[in-house]
Design an enzyme around this catalytic site. Structure first.
Site, PDB file in Angstrom:
ATOM      1  CB  CYS A 174      -7.984   8.919  -0.325  1.00 18.22           C
ATOM      2  SG  CYS A 174      -9.990   8.858  -0.866  1.00 18.22           S
TER       3      CYS A 174
ATOM      4  CB  CYS B 291      -9.697   6.054  -2.365  1.00 17.82           C
ATOM      5  SG  CYS B 291      -9.493   8.428  -2.247  1.00 17.82           S
ATOM      6  CG  ASP B 292      -6.583   3.473  -0.927  1.00 12.75           C
ATOM      7  OD1 ASP B 292      -7.744   3.396  -2.160  1.00 12.75           O
ATOM      8  OD2 ASP B 292      -6.169   4.402  -0.845  1.00 12.75           O
TER       9      ASP B 292
END
Ligand SMILES: Cc1cc2nc3c(=O)[nH]c(=O)nc-3n(C[C@H](O)[C@H](O)[C@H](O)COP(=O)(O)OP(=O)(O)OC[C@H]3O[C@@H](n4cnc5c(N)ncnc54)[C@H](O)[C@@H]3O)c2cc1C
Length: 330
Positions: free
Chosen positions: A133, A136-137
């Site tokens: 992701c 997200c990261d």
């Protein structure tokens, strides 16, 4: 807990099904699972969902869909379905919390999960440099080097997003051309931070505490080399989330649930929609479209059941026992 329509999954397919079923006054129950909002919440920018001239964030899109469905009477429930009994109606669903949900009709919208590379080091270093992701990261890879694996739209879209943060991005692809759409390819080739390594596959993710590199093999020359990197983002396809229905619903060899053109599975009253069915298009808009179809079919199915029940009651009133099976019951 009993509901007329249970919907397993809260991605674009499940939430669109919820909107349509709610507007049919069926008060559907949406079981949200581990990923409320579905896979689209893992992408930062959606540019191809109709109705948004400017792009919309994936999380925002899913959140808007959910609020719209709830406005018309859909209910959401945070649980994971761990077991189903679809052999008799009402259908029974068991949750990870030990609750039982019964439903007169069921819409399966469980989507698909990112495919893992299945190489040594991938699982051990998950969340320690291996991520599926970028949204997200990505932030954690500021001024670092990352490897993106894959050659489709997702790989390029997420790769381009990562270039906002990283110092260098190497895209490793097993072929010498990309599968991604022309516009994504244009943007990727024009991005100065992106470098391409063709005809290679990742054989191992290297590192002790965190990712330090990947070992790659050239499929044409068999040459093995090491790329130093701080992160690995595999975008190499998906696996349908259909294991729950393994012995009950018809599936193809890859595990995608088989439906007819009206989203009906082999069990009357059970419908399926979105990425758990579709291995070709896999888009938010196609998932939403199928969710709409599944909900309309579920509505007609329940209306038909109600009508048949009433006929039975009338017959019972006259003390004549009549069992009326729906036409599509097999
Ligand atoms: C990185 C990335 C970028 C993308 N970008 C775009 C884009 O720009 N445009 C576009 O159109 N599409 C894009 N897609 C594709 C899009 O996200 C999917 O096609 C879409 O989300 C599929 O919707 P779905 O509802 O079928 O499944 P999903 O969105 O995968 O939702 C599945 C739902 O099922 C739930 N679930 C699963 N198992 C259970 C269980 N046992 N019990 C309860 N709930 C369960 C999950 O929690 C989840 O809520 C992208 C995908 C990725 C990975």
């Amino acid at each position: 807990m009993h509901t007329k329509v249970a919907i397993i999954g809260s991605g674009p397919a499940g939430l669109t099904a919820a909107l349509y079923a709610a507007r049919a006054n069926l008060e559907p129950l949406v079981i949200r699972g581990l990923q409320p909002g579905g896979l689209i919440t893992t992408t930062n920018e959606v540019e191809n969902y109709p109705g948004f001239v400017e792009s919309i964030g994936g999380f925002e899109l899913a959140d808007t869909m959910e609020r719209q469905a709830v406005k018309f009477g859909a209910q959401t429930y945070d649980a994971i379905i761990t077991h189903v009994d679809l052999l008799q109606r009402p259908f029974t669903l068991m949750t990870d919390g030990g609750e039982t949900i019964t439903a007169d009709a069921l819409i399966v919208a469980t989507g698909a999960s990112p495919r893992k590379m299945g190489v040594p080091g991938e699982d051990v270093l998950a969340n320690r440099g291996v991520s599926y992701c970028a949204t997200c990261d990505g932030f954690f890879f500021r001024n670092k080097r990352v490897v993106v694996v894959g050659g489709g739209d997702s790989a390029l879209e997420e790769g381009l997003f990562l270039t906002r943060y990283v110092s260098e991005l190497v895209l490793v692809h097993r072929r010498d051309t990309l599968r991604a759409s022309a516009i994504m390819q244009e943007r990727a080739f024009a991005n100065p931070k992106m470098r391409f390594v063709w005809d290679n596959v990742v054989e191992e993710v290297l590192g002790e505490e965190r990712v330090t590199g990947v070992r790659i093999r050239n499929l044409k020359t068999d040459e093995v080399t090491t790329l130093e990197t701080d992160g690995v983002f595999p975008y190499i396809g998906h696996v349908p989330n259909s294991q729950l229905f393994a012995d009950v619903l018809d599936m193809d060899a890859s595990g995608y649930i088989i439906t007819d053109e009206r989203r009906r599975t082999n069990i009357p009253g059970v419908f399926a929609a979105g990425d758990v069915v579709d291995h070709i298009y896999r888009q938010a808009i196609t998932a939403a479209g199928e969710g709409c179809q599944a909900a309309m079919e579920a509505t007609w199915f329940l209306a038909e059941q109600e009508y048949l029940l009433k006929k039975t009651e009338t017959a019972q009133g006259q003390e004549v026992a009549v069992v009326v099976a729906p036409d599509n019951w097999s």
